[in-house]
Design a protein around this motif. Sequence first.
Motif, PDB file in Angstrom:
ATOM      1  N   THR A   1       0.828  -1.210   0.000  1.00  0.00           N
ATOM      2  CA  THR A   1       0.000   0.000   0.000  1.00  0.00           C
ATOM      3  C   THR A   1       0.862   1.259   0.000  1.00  0.00           C
ATOM      4  OG1 THR A   1      -0.168  -0.079   2.433  1.00  0.00           O
ATOM      5  CG2 THR A   1      -1.927  -1.140   1.172  1.00  0.00           C
TER       6      THR A   1
ATOM      7  N   GLY B   1      -2.967   5.109   7.299  1.00  0.00           N
ATOM      8  CA  GLY B   1      -3.808   3.932   7.125  1.00  0.00           C
ATOM      9  C   GLY B   1      -3.174   2.789   6.379  1.00  0.00           C
TER      10      GLY B   1
ATOM     11  N   VAL C   1      -5.876  -0.655   5.124  1.00  0.00           N
ATOM     12  CA  VAL C   1      -6.624  -0.427   3.885  1.00  0.00           C
ATOM     13  C   VAL C   1      -6.198  -1.435   2.826  1.00  0.00           C
ATOM     14  CG1 VAL C   1      -6.884   2.031   4.372  1.00  0.00           C
ATOM     15  CG2 VAL C   1      -4.976   1.255   2.963  1.00  0.00           C
TER      16      VAL C   1
ATOM     17  N   ALA D   1      -7.341   0.877  -2.429  1.00  0.00           N
ATOM     18  CA  ALA D   1      -7.636   2.140  -1.747  1.00  0.00           C
ATOM     19  C   ALA D   1      -6.399   3.027  -1.673  1.00  0.00           C
ATOM     20  CB  ALA D   1      -8.183   1.869  -0.343  1.00  0.00           C
TER      21      ALA D   1
ATOM     22  N   CYS E   1      -5.775   7.059  -2.381  1.00  0.00           N
ATOM     23  CA  CYS E   1      -5.052   7.929  -1.446  1.00  0.00           C
ATOM     24  C   CYS E   1      -3.973   8.729  -2.162  1.00  0.00           C
ATOM     25  CB  CYS E   1      -4.438   7.083  -0.331  1.00  0.00           C
ATOM     26  SG  CYS E   1      -3.460   8.022   0.872  1.00  0.00           S
TER      27      CYS E   1
ATOM     28  N   THR F   1      -7.935   7.411   6.243  1.00  0.00           N
ATOM     29  CA  THR F   1      -8.056   6.223   7.084  1.00  0.00           C
ATOM     30  C   THR F   1      -9.472   6.085   7.629  1.00  0.00           C
ATOM     31  OG1 THR F   1      -5.737   6.462   7.707  1.00  0.00           O
ATOM     32  CG2 THR F   1      -7.086   5.006   9.070  1.00  0.00           C
TER      33      THR F   1
ATOM     34  N   PHE G   1     -11.590   4.644   4.568  1.00  0.00           N
ATOM     35  CA  PHE G   1     -11.315   3.413   3.828  1.00  0.00           C
ATOM     36  C   PHE G   1     -10.778   2.261   4.674  1.00  0.00           C
ATOM     37  CE2 PHE G   1     -11.319   6.606   0.468  1.00  0.00           C
ATOM     38  CZ  PHE G   1     -12.025   5.970  -0.542  1.00  0.00           C
ATOM     39  N   ALA G   2     -10.637   2.420   5.981  1.00  0.00           N
ATOM     40  CA  ALA G   2     -10.151   1.311   6.809  1.00  0.00           C
ATOM     41  C   ALA G   2     -11.136   0.147   6.768  1.00  0.00           C
ATOM     42  CB  ALA G   2      -9.955   1.787   8.248  1.00  0.00           C
ATOM     43  N   THR G   3     -10.632  -1.071   6.573  1.00  0.00           N
ATOM     44  CA  THR G   3     -11.488  -2.255   6.481  1.00  0.00           C
ATOM     45  C   THR G   3     -11.579  -2.952   7.827  1.00  0.00           C
ATOM     46  OG1 THR G   3      -9.661  -3.723   5.879  1.00  0.00           O
ATOM     47  CG2 THR G   3     -10.788  -2.585   4.080  1.00  0.00           C
TER      48      THR G   3
ATOM     49  N   GLY H   1     -13.823   2.123   8.492  1.00  0.00           N
ATOM     50  CA  GLY H   1     -14.001   3.206   7.540  1.00  0.00           C
ATOM     51  C   GLY H   1     -15.436   3.470   7.132  1.00  0.00           C
TER      52      GLY H   1
END
Length: 510
Positions: free
Chosen positions: A294, A336, A340, A344, A348, A389, A392-394, A411
């Motif tokens: 990421t 994040g 993520v 995603a 970002c 963050t 889109f945080a899972t 998120g």
Amino acid sequence: MSSLSCSASDLAPLFSSNTANSTAMANYLCARFDTIANKLSDTTYAIDNTYLLFSAFLVFAMQLGFAMLCAGSVRAKNTMNIMLTNVLDAAAGGLSYYLFGFAFAFGSPSNGFIGRHFFGLTDYPKPSGDYSFFLYQWAFAIAAAGITSGSIAERTQFVAYLIYSSFLTGFVYPIVSHWFWSSDGWASPNRIDNLLFGSGVIDFAGSGVVHMVGGIAGLWGAFIEGPRVGRFDQSGRSVALRGHSASLVVLGSFLLWFGWYGFNPGSFLTIAKGYGDGGSYYGQWSAIGRTAVTTTLAGCTSALTTLFSKRLLEGHWNVLDVCNGLLAGFAAITSGCSVVEPWAAIICGFVASWVLIGCNKLAEKLKYDDPLEAAQLHGGCGAWGVLFTGLFATTSYVNEVYPGQPGRPYGLFMGGGGKLLAAQIVQILVVLGWVTTTMGPLFYLLNKMKLLRVSRDDEMAGMDLTRHGGFAYAYHDEDDQSIKHAYMMGKIEPNIAIPPANHSLPSEDV
């Protein structure tokens, strides 16, 4: 390894009816088992500490990246000055963080605002942390100070660097890291209870803690000092004061890219940790790999977006803009990176590029001068990363990285509601407020005491000559017409004879 245990009383009945022999055998096997378990535990600690030390070395190597980036971004007459400030950030920051900073940040047990143990590493290490953890956190602290030095480059007195660097790494930054990273911090996601909005702030590797702190501190320093001489003409139009070496900028950017693999993946602190019942190929080592991915995707996307955006806006391909775009993506994903999905991270990086471009346009309109765009890049893109963050945080990754709190918010765009986003907004506001109320008055007092900015004559001549005894190398900034040195680098044109204008070609016989 605490789950590995052996009980002779449970093991003895499994061998034979001879009680004495079975008990002796059980005791012997349990003793051997305990020895193996201790060795495995030692090996796990060794692996984790080696991983953290290696990550600390990578983050510290970013200081070299900062030094090269700063040197290439300033004019040649200030090269020695900016290089010295980068060395100073590490040296002064090392002592101040050892004496005070680490204790304020991680001196547990403590209250939610500030740590109160481990001054000068007294009573340290503990089972909760070893010397490698101190070294890693020190490397982060001096990174924040390095960001600030770029904003106030080419016009700041040396004593001001000493004062602000020690204050930032010894007090301002540690307080922020305590709030969001210590298990006692009031907004930390690692708290056992009373989590902010049921979540705590997820700033995994420091888009807010490191980049916003350094960027906002630099913002106030540059604002109070004012623009460099010649940065804006009499009519207020922007005048580019170009750095003298694109090569150094590119070298510094690649070194920072390399170091970011210690900055983000290293923030897991350990690597030898399985997820679930064990025996699977998937564990914390996989999360570390995902974090590196990421990080890479965000930086690459931001670099390419900046490349084509600046081409459309200004009509040329500029490697310096691309390097800053690359770093903007890295600064944004830092918050994040562990929670993520890789796709995603592309979003970002794309938005980070435009945040940087927008902040630079705003800075130009406001006549704000930051030679390295540090406040715009680290402050602006760091704030975007914190918000990103919260969007889109899972849920699966959040629970992996921050276990023990089932049902933790995640998120907004991933279906997790707005609680995490609310916590992230709180972080942006409190970091902005804290750094403003500490670093702003410091720079103001330094300015009032005439300890902040060098004189106009010294600035025009260059601080290498007036403050450091000579130039870094024989070079002349061609766009700086204020000075003419005896030593300068001139252009050498090829020695090609050009025929006179009235020279006619020989006629051909028909």
